[in-house]
Scaffold this motif. Structure first.
Motif, PDB file in Angstrom:
ATOM      1  N   PHE A 274       0.832  -1.199   0.000  1.00 55.31           N
ATOM      2  CA  PHE A 274       0.000   0.000   0.000  1.00 55.31           C
ATOM      3  C   PHE A 274       0.868   1.250   0.000  1.00 55.31           C
ATOM      4  CE2 PHE A 274      -3.184   3.026   1.134  1.00 55.31           C
ATOM      5  CZ  PHE A 274      -4.393   2.466   0.758  1.00 55.31           C
ATOM      6  N   TYR A 275       1.890   1.267   0.840  1.00 52.75           N
ATOM      7  CA  TYR A 275       2.707   2.473   0.960  1.00 52.75           C
ATOM      8  C   TYR A 275       3.698   2.621  -0.197  1.00 52.75           C
ATOM      9  CZ  TYR A 275       0.878   4.321   5.274  1.00 52.75           C
ATOM     10  OH  TYR A 275       0.057   4.908   6.198  1.00 52.75           O
ATOM     11  N   PHE A 279       3.650   6.025  -2.130  1.00 53.85           N
ATOM     12  CA  PHE A 279       4.882   6.808  -2.259  1.00 53.85           C
ATOM     13  C   PHE A 279       5.177   7.141  -3.719  1.00 53.85           C
ATOM     14  CE2 PHE A 279       9.481   6.800  -3.066  1.00 53.85           C
ATOM     15  CZ  PHE A 279       9.869   7.883  -2.298  1.00 53.85           C
ATOM     16  N   PHE A 280       5.155   6.131  -4.584  1.00 54.02           N
ATOM     17  CA  PHE A 280       5.517   6.366  -5.978  1.00 54.02           C
ATOM     18  C   PHE A 280       4.462   7.181  -6.716  1.00 54.02           C
ATOM     19  CE2 PHE A 280       8.259   2.494  -5.377  1.00 54.02           C
ATOM     20  CZ  PHE A 280       9.462   3.160  -5.578  1.00 54.02           C
ATOM     21  N   SER A 281       3.192   7.052  -6.333  1.00 49.29           N
ATOM     22  CA  SER A 281       2.139   7.824  -7.012  1.00 49.29           C
ATOM     23  C   SER A 281       2.264   9.323  -6.742  1.00 49.29           C
ATOM     24  CB  SER A 281       0.757   7.332  -6.569  1.00 49.29           C
ATOM     25  OG  SER A 281       0.558   7.561  -5.188  1.00 49.29           O
ATOM     26  N   ALA A 290       7.111   1.782 -11.318  1.00 49.64           N
ATOM     27  CA  ALA A 290       8.083   1.941 -10.233  1.00 49.64           C
ATOM     28  C   ALA A 290       7.809   0.955  -9.105  1.00 49.64           C
ATOM     29  CB  ALA A 290       8.044   3.377  -9.708  1.00 49.64           C
ATOM     30  N   THR A 291       6.521   0.758  -8.799  1.00 52.98           N
ATOM     31  CA  THR A 291       6.147  -0.203  -7.758  1.00 52.98           C
ATOM     32  C   THR A 291       6.548  -1.611  -8.163  1.00 52.98           C
ATOM     33  OG1 THR A 291       4.265   1.183  -7.113  1.00 52.98           O
ATOM     34  CG2 THR A 291       4.243  -1.106  -6.375  1.00 52.98           C
ATOM     35  N   GLY A 292       6.350  -1.935  -9.451  1.00 61.24           N
ATOM     36  CA  GLY A 292       6.733  -3.258  -9.947  1.00 61.24           C
ATOM     37  C   GLY A 292       8.220  -3.509  -9.827  1.00 61.24           C
ATOM     38  N   VAL A 293       9.032  -2.501 -10.146  1.00 63.28           N
ATOM     39  CA  VAL A 293      10.491  -2.633 -10.021  1.00 63.28           C
ATOM     40  C   VAL A 293      10.876  -2.847  -8.559  1.00 63.28           C
ATOM     41  CG1 VAL A 293      12.693  -1.430 -10.282  1.00 63.28           C
ATOM     42  CG2 VAL A 293      10.971  -1.294 -12.092  1.00 63.28           C
TER      43      VAL A 293
END
Length: 319
Positions: A274-275, A279-281, A290-293
């Motif tokens: 969730f965070y 954070f990336f959004s 970015a979340t996937g990486v």
């Protein structure tokens, strides 16, 4: 109680105590964010019972979350039920749905089980769309004003208060985590692990493996349904989005990230996921990339999930 069990129980109680104290230092926005995470963590706890301990990978667990969501929300919206009655009804409906679907789906194994659960989930999702006059479909339904408060034991509970919602979610999460902790450290948990590790040998020893798996399915579905009911009641909204395959994938990611087959793993995974997105959004429109990486890097260094890897390398007493 041996030393390992004491350390494990102390850790679990310490985590819940930490969550209890957080609202004293957090603003309302983060209280509501963590409230959502804790409800989703209950969903992940339920999923982990089936996947992490019984070894059954479901791709359709959003159907149980949706069952609880609609079973709680629709009686309030259309029939004017009280919140406590709707919540208990949702738990019963979720347990019944899990038992019926489990009785069919558990006649398959492996990839076939994954496909069957996915098919059932799609049926639930399409049903919410087909009966959109009742369910609200994609637009969903906002629960009426009387669902924002209820009376219990002579006390008035205001669900518009961020702190009230936070502590209700924490109470449900605490109860769910401690119940799961007791189950997985007892005879039932050992039966689940035996089936996960070698179902044929477990059956040869005289155990009814179908019944063992069905118990896992019912408990998993009931916990997931209670999470759906709590989400709908605390945030006064129900909608078809919660029945999509995305929610089934999300709960799988929560469990994998935190640590499959650990009690606290799904809770930690829910917070991390969730965070990371939050954070990336805030910093890029390509936040999912970015979340996937970030998730790939986490899995590279923690292949069994965060707590699963820690348990294997340094903390063998984690349940």
């Amino acid at each position: 109680m041996d030393n390992s069990r004491k350390r494990s129980l102390t850790l679990h109680i310490g985590v819940l105590a930490f969550l209890f104290l957080l609202p004293f230092v957090l603003p309302d926005y983060h209280q509501l964010t963590i409230t959502r995470i804790m409800i989703l963590a209950i969903f992940a706890l339920g999923y982990n019972v089936l996947f992490g301990y019984a070894g059954l990978l479901s791709l359709g667990h959003a159907m149980f979350f949706a069952c609880g969501l609609y079973a709680a929300g629709l009686p309030i919206y259309h029939l004017g039920w009280a919140v406590p009655s709707a919540f208990l009804f949702a738990i019963a409906v979720s347990a019944l749905a899990a038992a019926l679907i489990g009785a069919i789906a558990l006649r398959t194994q492996g990839v076939a089980f994954m496909i069957v659960t996915l098919m059932f989930s799609q049926v639930v999702y399409l049903t919410t769309l087909y009966f959109s006059d009742t369910t609200g479909g994609d637009e969903g339904l906002v629960l009426p004003g009387h669902a924002r408060s209820f009376e219990i034991l002579g006390m008035q509970v205001d669900l518009t208060s961020p702190q009230v919602r936070y502590y209700i979610a924490l109470g449900l999460l605490s109860a769910s985590a401690l119940i799961v902790y007791r189950w997985v450290n007892g005879g039932l948990g050992r039966e689940w692990v035996a089936v996960r590790e070698n179902e044929s040998r477990t059956r040869m020893l005289g155990y009814n493996t179908f019944l063992i798996k069905l118990k896992a399915m019912v408990i998993s579905g009931t916990l997931s349904g209670s999470a759906g009911a709590a989400y709908g009641l605390l945030f006064a909204y129900i909608g078809s989005t919660f029945a999509t395959i995305q929610y089934s994938i999300d709960v799988l990611l929560f469990t994998l990230l935190g640590g499959v087959g650990t009690v606290l793993g799904p809770i930690l995974g829910s917070f991390i996921m969730f965070y990371l997105i939050d954070f990336f959004s805030e910093h890029t429109t390509a936040y999912l990339l970015a979340t996937g990486v970030a998730l790939i890097l986490l899995i590279m260094y923690f292949p069994l999930g965060v707590l699963g890897t820690l348990r294997k390398k340094w903390l063998p007493w984690l349940p």
